[in-house]
Design a protein around this motif. Structure first.
Motif, PDB file in Angstrom:
ATOM      1  N   ALA A 148       0.795  -1.210   0.130  1.00  0.00           N
ATOM      2  CA  ALA A 148      -0.173   0.033   0.169  1.00  0.00           C
ATOM      3  C   ALA A 148       0.907   1.294   0.110  1.00  0.00           C
ATOM      4  O   ALA A 148       1.777   1.175   0.389  1.00  0.00           O
ATOM      5  CB  ALA A 148      -0.878   0.173   1.230  1.00  0.00           C
ATOM      6  N   THR A 149       0.169   2.329  -0.445  1.00  0.00           N
ATOM      7  CA  THR A 149       1.245   3.753  -0.264  1.00  0.00           C
ATOM      8  C   THR A 149       0.155   4.530   0.262  1.00  0.00           C
ATOM      9  O   THR A 149      -1.201   4.403   0.133  1.00  0.00           O
ATOM     10  CB  THR A 149       1.719   4.149  -1.726  1.00  0.00           C
ATOM     11  N   LEU A 150       0.619   5.682   0.895  1.00  0.00           N
ATOM     12  CA  LEU A 150      -0.461   6.736   1.447  1.00  0.00           C
ATOM     13  C   LEU A 150      -1.394   7.393   0.349  1.00  0.00           C
ATOM     14  O   LEU A 150      -2.586   7.269   0.532  1.00  0.00           O
ATOM     15  CB  LEU A 150       0.363   7.888   2.028  1.00  0.00           C
ATOM     16  N   PRO A 151      -0.786   7.641  -0.859  1.00  0.00           N
ATOM     17  CA  PRO A 151      -1.756   8.447  -1.840  1.00  0.00           C
ATOM     18  C   PRO A 151      -2.886   7.291  -2.250  1.00  0.00           C
ATOM     19  O   PRO A 151      -3.834   7.557  -2.523  1.00  0.00           O
ATOM     20  CB  PRO A 151      -0.883   8.770  -3.041  1.00  0.00           C
ATOM     21  N   LEU A 152      -2.389   5.986  -2.354  1.00  0.00           N
ATOM     22  CA  LEU A 152      -3.143   4.944  -2.769  1.00  0.00           C
ATOM     23  C   LEU A 152      -4.369   4.742  -1.605  1.00  0.00           C
ATOM     24  O   LEU A 152      -5.519   4.561  -1.647  1.00  0.00           O
ATOM     25  CB  LEU A 152      -2.592   3.647  -3.194  1.00  0.00           C
ATOM     26  N   ALA A 153      -3.774   5.003  -0.523  1.00  0.00           N
ATOM     27  CA  ALA A 153      -4.674   4.694   0.649  1.00  0.00           C
ATOM     28  C   ALA A 153      -5.924   5.945   0.695  1.00  0.00           C
ATOM     29  O   ALA A 153      -6.958   5.478   0.831  1.00  0.00           O
ATOM     30  CB  ALA A 153      -3.697   4.863   2.092  1.00  0.00           C
ATOM     31  N   VAL A 154      -5.149   7.087   0.194  1.00  0.00           N
ATOM     32  CA  VAL A 154      -6.505   8.200   0.186  1.00  0.00           C
ATOM     33  C   VAL A 154      -7.490   7.748  -1.071  1.00  0.00           C
ATOM     34  O   VAL A 154      -8.376   7.828  -0.617  1.00  0.00           O
ATOM     35  CB  VAL A 154      -5.688   9.405  -0.031  1.00  0.00           C
ATOM     36  N   PHE A 155      -6.683   7.502  -2.027  1.00  0.00           N
ATOM     37  CA  PHE A 155      -7.564   7.347  -3.414  1.00  0.00           C
ATOM     38  C   PHE A 155      -8.527   6.150  -3.174  1.00  0.00           C
ATOM     39  O   PHE A 155      -9.662   6.367  -3.537  1.00  0.00           O
ATOM     40  CB  PHE A 155      -6.288   6.876  -4.460  1.00  0.00           C
ATOM     41  N   PHE A 156      -8.140   4.919  -2.799  1.00  0.00           N
ATOM     42  CA  PHE A 156      -9.033   3.883  -2.742  1.00  0.00           C
ATOM     43  C   PHE A 156      -9.916   3.883  -1.393  1.00  0.00           C
ATOM     44  O   PHE A 156     -11.171   3.658  -1.697  1.00  0.00           O
ATOM     45  CB  PHE A 156      -8.151   2.591  -2.398  1.00  0.00           C
ATOM     46  N   GLN A 157      -9.608   4.380  -0.196  1.00  0.00           N
ATOM     47  CA  GLN A 157     -10.625   4.372   0.989  1.00  0.00           C
ATOM     48  C   GLN A 157     -11.421   5.245   0.774  1.00  0.00           C
ATOM     49  O   GLN A 157     -12.550   5.291   1.412  1.00  0.00           O
ATOM     50  CB  GLN A 157      -9.368   4.323   2.033  1.00  0.00           C
ATOM     51  N   LEU A 158     -11.408   6.363   0.089  1.00  0.00           N
ATOM     52  CA  LEU A 158     -12.088   7.496   0.130  1.00  0.00           C
ATOM     53  C   LEU A 158     -13.376   7.169  -0.861  1.00  0.00           C
ATOM     54  O   LEU A 158     -14.651   7.575  -0.606  1.00  0.00           O
ATOM     55  CB  LEU A 158     -11.671   8.707  -0.869  1.00  0.00           C
ATOM     56  N   GLY A 159     -13.023   6.040  -1.725  1.00  0.00           N
ATOM     57  CA  GLY A 159     -14.212   5.628  -2.466  1.00  0.00           C
ATOM     58  C   GLY A 159     -15.211   4.548  -1.622  1.00  0.00           C
ATOM     59  O   GLY A 159     -16.371   3.981  -2.140  1.00  0.00           O
ATOM     60  N   SER A 160     -14.735   4.254  -0.409  1.00  0.00           N
ATOM     61  CA  SER A 160     -15.541   3.052   0.219  1.00  0.00           C
ATOM     62  C   SER A 160     -16.832   3.914   0.672  1.00  0.00           C
ATOM     63  O   SER A 160     -16.713   5.005   1.248  1.00  0.00           O
ATOM     64  CB  SER A 160     -14.536   2.781   1.524  1.00  0.00           C
ATOM     65  N   PRO A 161     -17.946   2.930   0.898  1.00  0.00           N
ATOM     66  CA  PRO A 161     -19.115   3.618   1.476  1.00  0.00           C
ATOM     67  C   PRO A 161     -19.274   3.668   2.922  1.00  0.00           C
ATOM     68  O   PRO A 161     -20.090   4.392   3.678  1.00  0.00           O
ATOM     69  CB  PRO A 161     -20.268   2.698   1.005  1.00  0.00           C
ATOM     70  N   ILE A 162     -18.276   3.082   3.538  1.00  0.00           N
ATOM     71  CA  ILE A 162     -18.028   3.129   5.149  1.00  0.00           C
ATOM     72  C   ILE A 162     -17.356   4.426   5.554  1.00  0.00           C
ATOM     73  O   ILE A 162     -16.219   4.645   5.248  1.00  0.00           O
ATOM     74  CB  ILE A 162     -17.386   1.870   5.514  1.00  0.00           C
ATOM     75  N   PRO A 163     -18.110   5.070   6.415  1.00  0.00           N
ATOM     76  CA  PRO A 163     -17.524   6.400   7.092  1.00  0.00           C
ATOM     77  C   PRO A 163     -15.991   6.074   7.690  1.00  0.00           C
ATOM     78  O   PRO A 163     -15.330   6.809   7.420  1.00  0.00           O
ATOM     79  CB  PRO A 163     -18.490   6.929   8.093  1.00  0.00           C
ATOM     80  N   GLU A 164     -15.996   5.110   8.624  1.00  0.00           N
ATOM     81  CA  GLU A 164     -14.828   4.780   9.155  1.00  0.00           C
ATOM     82  C   GLU A 164     -13.665   4.614   8.108  1.00  0.00           C
ATOM     83  O   GLU A 164     -12.617   5.218   8.585  1.00  0.00           O
ATOM     84  CB  GLU A 164     -14.875   3.712  10.127  1.00  0.00           C
ATOM     85  N   VAL A 165     -13.933   4.104   7.080  1.00  0.00           N
ATOM     86  CA  VAL A 165     -12.912   3.679   6.215  1.00  0.00           C
ATOM     87  C   VAL A 165     -12.648   5.140   5.388  1.00  0.00           C
ATOM     88  O   VAL A 165     -11.500   5.508   5.253  1.00  0.00           O
ATOM     89  CB  VAL A 165     -13.206   2.900   5.168  1.00  0.00           C
ATOM     90  N   GLN A 166     -13.535   6.071   5.178  1.00  0.00           N
ATOM     91  CA  GLN A 166     -13.243   7.190   4.679  1.00  0.00           C
ATOM     92  C   GLN A 166     -12.169   8.059   5.492  1.00  0.00           C
ATOM     93  O   GLN A 166     -11.366   8.880   5.101  1.00  0.00           O
ATOM     94  CB  GLN A 166     -14.645   8.105   4.316  1.00  0.00           C
ATOM     95  N   ASN A 167     -12.628   8.045   6.886  1.00  0.00           N
ATOM     96  CA  ASN A 167     -11.768   8.898   8.032  1.00  0.00           C
ATOM     97  C   ASN A 167     -10.371   8.464   7.659  1.00  0.00           C
ATOM     98  O   ASN A 167      -9.407   9.216   7.947  1.00  0.00           O
ATOM     99  CB  ASN A 167     -12.474   8.434   9.236  1.00  0.00           C
TER     100      ASN A 167
END
Lengths: 252, 282, 297
Positions: free
Chosen positions: B230-249
């Motif tokens: 994983a990388t930080l920018p990818l973590a932002v990019f992928f997790q922002l697309g998740s429907p779950i708020p905790e993941v978005q956070n």
């Protein structure tokens, strides 16, 4: 009391902590060619730029004193600075043609001052190009960029450009130093003719040139005026020790 | 009269534009801090995601932090191995062959301009051709390609200013070219080299498009070069697309950490740049 | 012995240098050729004209018309440039012609930090600020309903990202204008603004065009930030409030399925090739113009 066309009184100028001009007092006579003489770094160029207030573009500049032009103190006036600059044509060391055609280099100043339309501009452009003996050389290529002219031609173009806005005074900062001998002598000759209608101020460090063309000489050294007077007196009978040393070539 | 009004209007427009640059920076950083700070806990930076990065509500982004550091450091090392000799050669061995060096600079500037997504696509092609799977190694190589021109040109810019006389006097003392390169040039421009490395590191750590194809993504911290990461920018990019708020956070927290890293890198780049100007013999 | 070792070191470093140089020169060639090689497949079956100008996008049927994506890319790029142009010009002129050198020194790190912020962060910021702004305020202003994920949002985010990039080049360009020129204009009685308009900007014209040329190629290839706010819906956008789907977003979004659909990987590599060609073209021209300018100065 003002005696000359321009009267510089108690002028002091600082760039930050550096004291560049020290209590300068000069009377510049009307319709004569005044040469400001001195070794490089003595404040000649700064003095010129103070006259047309270009020096104010520098960030850290501080000016004290008075400069009278026709009884008006141009350093402390309500008038727009552009009005003052317009009265003084500037010819710099290296010619600085504007990034446009030969025609527009002359027309630029005219347009700025409210003359427009090719019909009005064309005869004026011709007139000023003739005045500096450039017309015959460029009349077939007025649309060429001015940078394609030779350096000598460019300098004459810059002179014509300055004349076109009807100045009363022409300021020239070593106007021939970048030119070949032939162009230099053409420019010098034109200066002699321009005296009839204009007051000329020229900076140089070439003694022979000063002797050749000056009417009035101001000698500056390290920001101070050492001596000033008519050309004959200055060269034949200098009063100050520093002047004598300089004329002998001690500073070069 | 009219021209005075025109000048005034444009003057104020210019001031507004300039001020807005500062405001934009503040606004961007403030937005990221505002959204990320509430979730920036010890748990966030010390744990890997629990129950999958896309659905799991628990855990943090340690995998992305470590992955990013691995990836950028690896890429910087590889790029340095190629950048250093190239920039040294351009300013010592080929110093007199102006045309050739300018040609090289031109090629490098063109390389600099290629978008990272194209590097990503190229890296992907290369990966398939060589038979490597998406992995830390593939990502490192792709990012190395991408930061290579940045690094060379930045080093070149500082080495360019080392006076010829200094190099010539070193040759006059009987040094070989490699001695001049490493004992004189590298020493003389050392802070500049650090600046170039930091700049490249900053670019590498922030990029998504180049690694999107090549590193894969995983919840674990990679233990070998052949594992996905994983990388930080990818973590932002992928997790922002998740429907779950905790993941978005977690995405917002990752964005904040990434921003902090970039700010630190930017500021140290400036610091070394300034020091460089002081130590350089002119 | 010591001499031998020194010689050996020298030879070793020479070899290392040669390999590295070779690598750097080869890299652009290899990138271009490998993308070309990969896209040959789709080029042979669909033909260049069809690929570029057809709007039919049916990967499963092997039909790849890139026209909607090209149009989206153009929209976003042009919009981004349009918005960024006045800000960059005004700021560059202010910082080089009007402001004190202290302000310029203060602004330089601001510009550098803006340039260093990763595009994914711009994307997050776009989602949080720009998208709602477009959806809630700008679109209703024109009586249009929009989610906010749109060409306009893409253009706005892009314009912010382009500012530091273009501004840095512009500042350098304006710095090369000789003071004598401004002085000449001022001493003819021109105001400062007239001097800037007619002389400074004119003198820097080639440089200004190059700065925006570099900006354009940068904008055309920008991927993640735009992807995050532009909507990514296949189709020809009718207004700037419609979602778009630029080429880089297309590549980035579909790498996962790339290998499971026949010819899809070839089509996406072709998209990367288009990007490469367009970007290289504008970069090439702009760099060339800047080099010419530096020679003259």
């Amino acid at each position: 009391m003002q005696q000359g066309k321009i009267s510089i009184q108690n002028l002091d100028l600082h760039f930050g902590k550096h004291h560049i001009l020290k209590n300068v007092n000069i009377e510049i006579p009307e319709n004569q060619l005044t040469v400001i003489l001195g070794p490089s770094g003595c404040g000649k160029t700064t003095l010129m730029k103070t006259l047309n207030r270009l020096v104010e573009l520098e960030e850290t500049v501080k000016i004290n004193g008075k400069i009278f032009l026709d009884n008006e103190d141009i350093l402390n006036t309500d008038k727009d600075v552009t009005e003052i600059r317009k009265k003084m044509g500037l010819l710099s060391q290296r010619p600085a043609p504007l990034p446009m055609s030969i025609f527009n280099n002359i027309a630029y100043g005219l347009r700025i001052n409210g003359i427009s339309g090719r019909r009005k501009l064309a005869p004026l452009v011709e007139k000023y190009l003739r005045q500096v003996n450039l017309w015959d050389e460029v009349k077939d290529r007025l649309k060429d960029p001015a940078t394609r002219l030779s350096i000598g031609q460019q300098q004459r173009l810059c002179l014509a450009r300055g004349l076109a806005v009807n100045p009363e005074i022409i300021l020239a900062d070593e106007p021939t130093s970048a030119l070949d001998p032939l162009s230099a002598s053409i420019v010098e000759k034109q200066f002699a003719e321009l005296k009839k209608d204009y007051t000329l101020v020229m900076v140089t460090h070439v003694l022979r040139q000063a002797r050749r063309i000056a009417d009035y000489v101001v000698f500056m050294y390290l920001g101070e005026v050492i001596e000033q007077g008519p050309v004959k007196e200055f060269f034949e009978n200098p009063k100050m020790e520093k002047t004598r040393e300089y004329l002998k070539g001690a500073f070069n | 009269m009219w021209r005075k009004i025109e000048e005034k209007v444009f003057y104020y427009l210019m001031i507004i534009s300039t001020v807005s640059l500062g405001l934009l920076l503040v606004l961007i950083v403030a937005t990221i801090v505002y959204r990320g700070l509430p979730y920036l806990s010890w748990e966030m930076i010390s744990q890997t995601p629990k129950g999958g990065y896309y659905f799991g509500r628990e855990g943090g982004i340690l995998n992305a932090i470590i992955g990013s550091l691995y990836l950028s450091s690896g890429a910087v090392i590889i790029a340095l191995v190629i950048s250093l000799p190239v920039s040294l050669a351009m300013n010592i061995h080929l110093k007199r062959r102006k045309k050739l060096v300018n040609g090289l600079r031109f090629i490098l500037d063109l390389l600099w301009g290629i978008p990272s997504i194209v590097y990503g696509a190229f890296g992907f092609t290369l990966m398939i051709y060589l038979g490597i799977k998406a992995s830390l190694l593939a990502g490192i190589i792709t990012v190395a390609f991408f930061i290579l021109p940045i690094m060379i040109r930045s080093m070149d810019e500082v080495m360019k200013n080392v006076p010829l006389s200094l190099i010539e006097s070193a040759f006059a003392l009987g040094s070989t070219r490699s001695e001049v390169a490493f004992k004189v040039m590298v020493r003389q421009t050392f802070p500049g080299i650090i600046t170039a490395v930091l700049l490249a590191f900053g670019r590498g750590i922030g990029d998504v498009a180049a690694v999107l194809f090549t590193t894969g993504y995983t919840d674990n911290i990679p233990t070998s070069l052949m594992q996905q990461t994983a990388t930080l920018p990818l973590a932002v990019f992928f997790q922002l697309g998740s429907p779950i708020p905790e993941v978005q956070n977690r995405a917002y927290a990752a964005a904040l950490i990434l921003t902090i890293i970039i700010l630190v890198v930017s500021i140290s780049t400036r610091y070394f740049g300034k020091r460089f100007r002081k130590t350089l013999i002119k | 012995m010591a001499l031998k070792l020194r010689k050996f070191k020298d030879q070793f470093s020479s070899l290392w240098i040669k390999i590295s140089l070779f690598f750097v020169v080869l890299l652009p060639v290899v990138i271009t050729l490998s993308l070309l090689y990969k896209s040959m497949f789709v080029l042979e079956t669909n033909g260049l004209k069809e690929l570029l100008f057809s709007s039919v996008w049916r990967p499963l049927a092997g039909q790849f018309g890139f026209w909607p994506f090209i149009i989206s890319s153009l929209w976003v790029t042009i919009l981004g440039l349009l918005i960024t142009t006045p800000i960059c010009m005004f700021s560059a002129i202010f910082l080089t012609q009007y402001s004190s050198s202290r302000l310029l020194r203060f602004m330089q790190p601001v510009i550098d930090i803006l340039a260093g912020i990763p595009s994914v962060i711009y994307g997050v910021w776009g989602i949080l600020i720009i998208v709602p702004m477009v959806g809630r305020y700008l679109a209703p202003l024109f009586g249009i309903e929009s989610t906010g994920f749109s060409i306009l949002a893409g253009g706005l985010v892009l314009s912010v990202m382009l500012i530091p990039f273009i501004l840095n080049v512009l500042i350098e360009v304006f710095k090369t204008v000789p003071v004598e020129l401004s002085e000449a204009s001022l001493s003819l009685g021109a105001t400062k603004w007239q001097t800037i308009k007619f002389v400074v900007v004119r003198k820097s014209f080639a440089g200004i065009i190059s700065a925006f040329g570099l900006g354009l190629s940068r904008a055309f290839g920008e991927t993640i930030a735009v992807l995050m706010v532009v909507g990514n819906v296949v189709g020809l956008p009718k207004s700037i409030f419609d979602p778009g789907y630029p080429l880089p977003a297309l590549i980035a979004n579909n790498y996962g399925e790339m290998l499971s659909i026949p010819m899809y990987d070839s089509a996406l590599m072709f998209a990367a090739l288009i990007l490469l060609v367009v970007v290289m073209f504008f970069n090439f021209l702009s760099r060339l113009a800047i080099i010419r300018l530096e020679k003259k100065a």
